[in-house]
Scaffold this active site. Sequence first.
Site, PDB file in Angstrom:
ATOM      1  CB  CYS A 130     -48.190  -6.416  -0.812  1.00  0.00           C
ATOM      2  SG  CYS A 130     -47.280  -6.250  -2.353  1.00  0.00           S
ATOM      3  CG  HIS A 187     -51.959  -8.207  -1.890  1.00  0.00           C
ATOM      4  ND1 HIS A 187     -51.990  -6.979  -2.502  1.00  0.00           N
ATOM      5  CD2 HIS A 187     -50.752  -8.764  -2.202  1.00  0.00           C
ATOM      6  CE1 HIS A 187     -50.851  -6.794  -3.155  1.00  0.00           C
ATOM      7  NE2 HIS A 187     -50.088  -7.859  -2.993  1.00  0.00           N
ATOM      8  CG  ASN A 198     -48.968  -6.923  -6.529  1.00  0.00           C
ATOM      9  OD1 ASN A 198     -49.453  -6.009  -5.863  1.00  0.00           O
ATOM     10  ND2 ASN A 198     -48.126  -7.805  -6.026  1.00  0.00           N
TER      11      ASN A 198
HETATM   12  O1  UT7 Z   1     -47.402  -8.806  -3.659  1.00  0.00           O
HETATM   13  C1  UT7 Z   1     -46.249  -9.151  -2.961  1.00  0.00           C
HETATM   14  C2  UT7 Z   1     -46.082 -10.565  -2.880  1.00  0.00           C
HETATM   15  N1  UT7 Z   1     -45.767 -11.132  -4.173  1.00  0.00           N
HETATM   16  C3  UT7 Z   1     -46.313 -12.259  -4.527  1.00  0.00           C
HETATM   17  O2  UT7 Z   1     -47.152 -12.768  -3.827  1.00  0.00           O
HETATM   18  C4  UT7 Z   1     -45.841 -12.915  -5.791  1.00  0.00           C
HETATM   19  C5  UT7 Z   1     -45.575 -14.366  -5.520  1.00  0.00           C
HETATM   20  N2  UT7 Z   1     -45.016 -15.095  -6.641  1.00  0.00           N
HETATM   21  C6  UT7 Z   1     -45.706 -15.370  -7.772  1.00  0.00           C
HETATM   22  O3  UT7 Z   1     -46.799 -14.899  -7.963  1.00  0.00           O
HETATM   23  C7  UT7 Z   1     -45.099 -16.331  -8.745  1.00  0.00           C
HETATM   24  O4  UT7 Z   1     -44.007 -16.969  -8.150  1.00  0.00           O
HETATM   25  C8  UT7 Z   1     -44.672 -15.691 -10.081  1.00  0.00           C
HETATM   26  C9  UT7 Z   1     -45.888 -15.263 -10.864  1.00  0.00           C
HETATM   27  C10 UT7 Z   1     -43.755 -14.536  -9.838  1.00  0.00           C
HETATM   28  C11 UT7 Z   1     -43.938 -16.748 -10.918  1.00  0.00           C
HETATM   29  O5  UT7 Z   1     -44.743 -17.887 -11.108  1.00  0.00           O
HETATM   30  P1  UT7 Z   1     -44.172 -19.347 -10.807  1.00  0.00           P
HETATM   31  O6  UT7 Z   1     -45.260 -20.289 -11.119  1.00  0.00           O
HETATM   32  O7  UT7 Z   1     -43.627 -19.370  -9.415  1.00  0.00           O
HETATM   33  O8  UT7 Z   1     -43.047 -19.491 -11.888  1.00  0.00           O
HETATM   34  P2  UT7 Z   1     -41.501 -19.808 -11.681  1.00  0.00           P
HETATM   35  O9  UT7 Z   1     -40.771 -18.582 -11.231  1.00  0.00           O
HETATM   36  O10 UT7 Z   1     -41.352 -21.065 -10.894  1.00  0.00           O
HETATM   37  O11 UT7 Z   1     -41.076 -20.125 -13.157  1.00  0.00           O
HETATM   38  C12 UT7 Z   1     -41.562 -21.291 -13.878  1.00  0.00           C
HETATM   39  C13 UT7 Z   1     -41.032 -21.253 -15.277  1.00  0.00           C
HETATM   40  C14 UT7 Z   1     -39.518 -21.039 -15.328  1.00  0.00           C
HETATM   41  O12 UT7 Z   1     -39.025 -21.777 -16.425  1.00  0.00           O
HETATM   42  P3  UT7 Z   1     -38.332 -23.204 -16.232  1.00  0.00           P
HETATM   43  O13 UT7 Z   1     -37.154 -22.960 -15.342  1.00  0.00           O
HETATM   44  O14 UT7 Z   1     -39.364 -24.070 -15.591  1.00  0.00           O
HETATM   45  O15 UT7 Z   1     -37.963 -23.602 -17.619  1.00  0.00           O
HETATM   46  C15 UT7 Z   1     -39.367 -19.576 -15.591  1.00  0.00           C
HETATM   47  O16 UT7 Z   1     -38.146 -19.257 -16.217  1.00  0.00           O
HETATM   48  O17 UT7 Z   1     -41.601 -20.145 -15.986  1.00  0.00           O
HETATM   49  C16 UT7 Z   1     -40.541 -19.312 -16.499  1.00  0.00           C
HETATM   50  N3  UT7 Z   1     -41.000 -17.943 -16.445  1.00  0.00           N
HETATM   51  C17 UT7 Z   1     -41.699 -17.361 -17.429  1.00  0.00           C
HETATM   52  N4  UT7 Z   1     -42.124 -17.826 -18.624  1.00  0.00           N
HETATM   53  C18 UT7 Z   1     -42.830 -16.978 -19.407  1.00  0.00           C
HETATM   54  C19 UT7 Z   1     -40.832 -17.025 -15.446  1.00  0.00           C
HETATM   55  N5  UT7 Z   1     -41.418 -15.869 -15.776  1.00  0.00           N
HETATM   56  C20 UT7 Z   1     -41.962 -16.046 -17.009  1.00  0.00           C
HETATM   57  C21 UT7 Z   1     -42.697 -15.204 -17.860  1.00  0.00           C
HETATM   58  N6  UT7 Z   1     -43.114 -15.713 -19.055  1.00  0.00           N
HETATM   59  N7  UT7 Z   1     -43.007 -13.939 -17.550  1.00  0.00           N
END
Ligand code: UT7
Length: 337
Positions: free
Chosen positions: A122, A262, A292
């Site tokens: 990225c 970004h 993204n």
């Molecule tokens: O461009 C290159 C660099 N990339 C980035 O900068 C991306 C960086 N990461 C992120 O933007 C975030 O980490 C994500 C958007 C990918 C995920 O967001 P998060 O707030 O870190 O969520 P998480 O992975 O900690 O998940 C929280 C909860 C989980 O459920 P539990 O375990 O708390 O019950 C996940 O299973 O949200 C759940 N979850 C979802 N729920 C609904 C994960 N993905 C989804 C989804 N819809 N799509």
Amino acid sequence: MKRKQNMTKITAIITAVGKYVPEDILTNQMLEKMVDTHDEWITTRTGIKERRILKGEGKGTSFMAIKAAQQLLDKKKLDPKEIELVIVATATPDMQAASTAVYVATEIGATNAFGFDLEAACSSFLYGMSVAAKYIESGRYKKVLLIGADKCSSMIDYTDRSTCIIFGDGAGAVLFEPNEEGLGLQDEYLRSDGAGREFLQVKAGGSINPLTKEGIDNKENFIFQDGKTVFKNAVFNMADAAVKILERNNLTNDDIQWLAAHQANKRIIEATANRIELDSSKVMMNIQNYGNTTSATLPLLLADYEQQLKKGDNIIFAAFGGGFTWGSIYFKWAYNS
Ligand code: UT7
């Protein structure tokens, strides 16, 4: 006695911008029908409402790169034969071994140019700005076309809710030219850390694990991301790079007209803006429309905000990506639209 030569410093400015996004739109509501997710989760966690997907057999990253470049050429009324170098910043080249940039250069009629791809996940476009500027600053090149383009959908598993909600396809192009008024790229702070590669990668298809049937069965041809770890590193490093570039150029938030960061996650962009205490009105944002797009996010921002940019505006560019790769660039805009 030797006569003193009047040597004016050459800086690298952007003199034109072009963009292309595919027509097909993938909304949060459509994703609700594909995986276990919902609009409210995606909107609050990422800021994304929809993304563009490139469909059609035989269409790869070059298809979008060519369209973005052609829009730039038309707007600028530039003869492509004047372009000397084409750089395509991308994490999704058309194919291995054969450079996408070379094909793009030929297709747009840049027959006097050489070309190469630049891959830094990225941060590809940010690093590309640094590289393009060096060719101009050397005094040897007068027209360098830098394109950021990615067909992210080619490496997404649309049954994996942790990645399919984030990425989209698109391309943006900018033209770098020399300037003697001190405008353009002022300073850069670019970093990388190879310890990060296990957290964001496509496991199969490279030289370590060439693509096999077993790899496909295990879905190793799709992107894997440890979202939480990448998020934490992105928040810290992108903001840190922006702070460093401000500090070492003695800039305060009042001196900055725009943050072009970004577009990976609205919360990461806001964290960076907060660290440098920048008002939200100065923060370029289009993640809601495109998601993204990896290497295309920064030039797509420039294309979408071009009409609002004024000569002399100070822009802080910032990016973070797989690898890990990250950094910030301090840039003075050079024209009014
Ligand atoms: O461009 C290159 C660099 N990339 C980035 O900068 C991306 C960086 N990461 C992120 O933007 C975030 O980490 C994500 C958007 C990918 C995920 O967001 P998060 O707030 O870190 O969520 P998480 O992975 O900690 O998940 C929280 C909860 C989980 O459920 P539990 O375990 O708390 O019950 C996940 O299973 O949200 C759940 N979850 C979802 N729920 C609904 C994960 N993905 C989804 C989804 N819809 N799509």
